[in-house]
Write a protein that holds these residues in place. Sequence first.
Motif, PDB file in Angstrom:
ATOM      1  N   ALA A   1     104.710 -15.132  -6.467  1.00 47.94           N
ATOM      2  CA  ALA A   1     105.734 -16.093  -6.069  1.00 47.94           C
ATOM      3  C   ALA A   1     106.122 -16.999  -7.233  1.00 47.94           C
ATOM      4  O   ALA A   1     107.299 -17.307  -7.439  1.00 47.94           O
ATOM      5  CB  ALA A   1     105.240 -16.928  -4.893  1.00 47.94           C
TER       6      ALA A   1
ATOM      7  N   HIS B   1     109.882 -17.194  -8.706  1.00 45.95           N
ATOM      8  CA  HIS B   1     110.631 -18.456  -8.713  1.00 45.95           C
ATOM      9  C   HIS B   1     111.006 -18.858 -10.137  1.00 45.95           C
ATOM     10  O   HIS B   1     112.112 -19.333 -10.389  1.00 45.95           O
ATOM     11  CB  HIS B   1     109.802 -19.562  -8.067  1.00 45.95           C
TER      12      HIS B   1
ATOM     13  N   ALA C   1     112.305 -26.055  -5.481  1.00 48.10           N
ATOM     14  CA  ALA C   1     112.495 -24.600  -5.419  1.00 48.10           C
ATOM     15  C   ALA C   1     111.156 -23.877  -5.498  1.00 48.10           C
ATOM     16  O   ALA C   1     110.933 -22.868  -4.818  1.00 48.10           O
ATOM     17  CB  ALA C   1     113.423 -24.149  -6.552  1.00 48.10           C
TER      18      ALA C   1
ATOM     19  N   GLU D   1     108.710 -25.422  -2.119  1.00 48.06           N
ATOM     20  CA  GLU D   1     109.182 -25.230  -0.757  1.00 48.06           C
ATOM     21  C   GLU D   1     110.182 -24.083  -0.613  1.00 48.06           C
ATOM     22  O   GLU D   1     110.595 -23.775   0.511  1.00 48.06           O
ATOM     23  CB  GLU D   1     109.831 -26.522  -0.254  1.00 48.06           C
ATOM     24  N   GLY D   2     110.574 -23.479  -1.725  1.00 48.14           N
ATOM     25  CA  GLY D   2     111.607 -22.449  -1.667  1.00 48.14           C
ATOM     26  C   GLY D   2     112.970 -23.021  -1.315  1.00 48.14           C
ATOM     27  O   GLY D   2     113.876 -22.286  -0.906  1.00 48.14           O
ATOM     28  N   ASP D   3     113.140 -24.334  -1.493  1.00 44.73           N
ATOM     29  CA  ASP D   3     114.394 -25.024  -1.161  1.00 44.73           C
ATOM     30  C   ASP D   3     115.334 -24.945  -2.361  1.00 44.73           C
ATOM     31  O   ASP D   3     115.088 -25.557  -3.405  1.00 44.73           O
ATOM     32  CB  ASP D   3     114.099 -26.475  -0.806  1.00 44.73           C
TER      33      ASP D   3
ATOM     34  N   GLU E   1     116.866 -16.202   6.160  1.00 46.01           N
ATOM     35  CA  GLU E   1     115.799 -16.105   5.171  1.00 46.01           C
ATOM     36  C   GLU E   1     115.638 -14.683   4.637  1.00 46.01           C
ATOM     37  O   GLU E   1     115.412 -14.480   3.438  1.00 46.01           O
ATOM     38  CB  GLU E   1     114.488 -16.574   5.804  1.00 46.01           C
TER      39      GLU E   1
ATOM     40  N   ARG F   1     118.044 -13.799   1.775  1.00 47.46           N
ATOM     41  CA  ARG F   1     118.073 -14.624   0.565  1.00 47.46           C
ATOM     42  C   ARG F   1     117.835 -13.804  -0.703  1.00 47.46           C
ATOM     43  O   ARG F   1     118.621 -13.855  -1.651  1.00 47.46           O
ATOM     44  CB  ARG F   1     117.013 -15.728   0.670  1.00 47.46           C
TER      45      ARG F   1
END
Length: 400
Positions: free
Chosen positions: A71, A75, A125, A128-130, A185, A188
């Motif tokens: 992850a 990211h 990002a 939280e993956g925001d 989701e 994405r």
Amino acid sequence: MRTNGRGCTTTGPPGRLPKAPRALTMRGRDPEERHRTATSLELLFDLCFVIAVAQASHSLHEALMAGEYAAGVLHYALVFFTIWWAWMNFTWFGSAYDPGDAPYRLTVLVQITGSLVLAAGVSRAFEEGDLLVITLGYVVSRTALAALWLRAARSDTARRRTALRFAAGVTACQAGWIALLGAPEAARLPGIVVLVAAELAVPVWAQSAGMTPWHPRHIAERYELFTLIVIGESVAAVTVAVRGAFDRHHGIGPLSAVAAGGLVTAFAMWWLYFSRPAHTLLATTHRAHRRRFGWAYGHYLIFASAAAEGAGLAAYADHVTLGPAVPAAGVGAAVTVPAAVFLTAVWAVHLRPHQRTAAEWLPYPLTALAILLGTWSPVPALATGALLVVLIAVDSAARR
């Protein structure tokens, strides 16, 4: 009527102050212009972008320490793409069009503001993956560039079709990024892949209608400056981590190995990249679209791996002091993999075109493989630095 060095049209006899033009123009600059160097505005642009680079490197460091390898790397790759792509597109635009007037400066400052907003959203990002804040900053920066392309289309009639393609492509991609925020989701990641491919395709499609007048020496200098930035960020990251580790730990042996290996690795990265001049390629063989785009796009791996090296070294320094919270092989790979990627990318993109014999090019992939094997070394940072020093010595001997 005369044209100044920045492509702005002036009127009036020599020796007098020119009258203000009725409409501000943005004509292409001379690609053979002598003494073309980076401007103070471009340096400010780079200085502000280093904040985003530092945020991405720090967030990768935290992800590595949490054991979130897949992850964290995913990211980081996405976040660094937005940083690099916004920087690179402005760099090539500024090499072709840079009138230096107030509207141009204000538009570039808007792009810088977008980069700072992007930097503010990096941690969200990662954690939280925001993607809301980072997307907002990216869209602000890229939309400002689209406005500059529209201005170029108005002024440079010979390249109007190219400029309009750039403006249309950039705008469409930004609409896609905004729409992706509301996507489910599950959609994405596929949506991100599609939009990244679209972003990469826009310059290829636009330049097929006509090449903008970029300056080889100016582009080479801009890329060299950003290379220094990411290597410098790597040095800063490991320095902060080692200092903090020394404050927590009294055993200086392992930490000294990390510090020495990180410093030697950074010096070697600089040495390797600057061992051959980039402008000689850009002014000759790499004027062709295929080679030019390969060189420009290939630098994503160079920049991203150089910044990631600092994160990996910082994670290994933390591992030395905090114990086996993270497997040694994991943090060892965080040191060796970015170094191997950097070496391979610099060789393939930047050095291989200069090399003519196997004695010149073969040591590079062999050294990259040896660095990867150093993942299981008790001192991966020191092993990486030593291997790069040996490579530099072998390369110097081969060239002699």
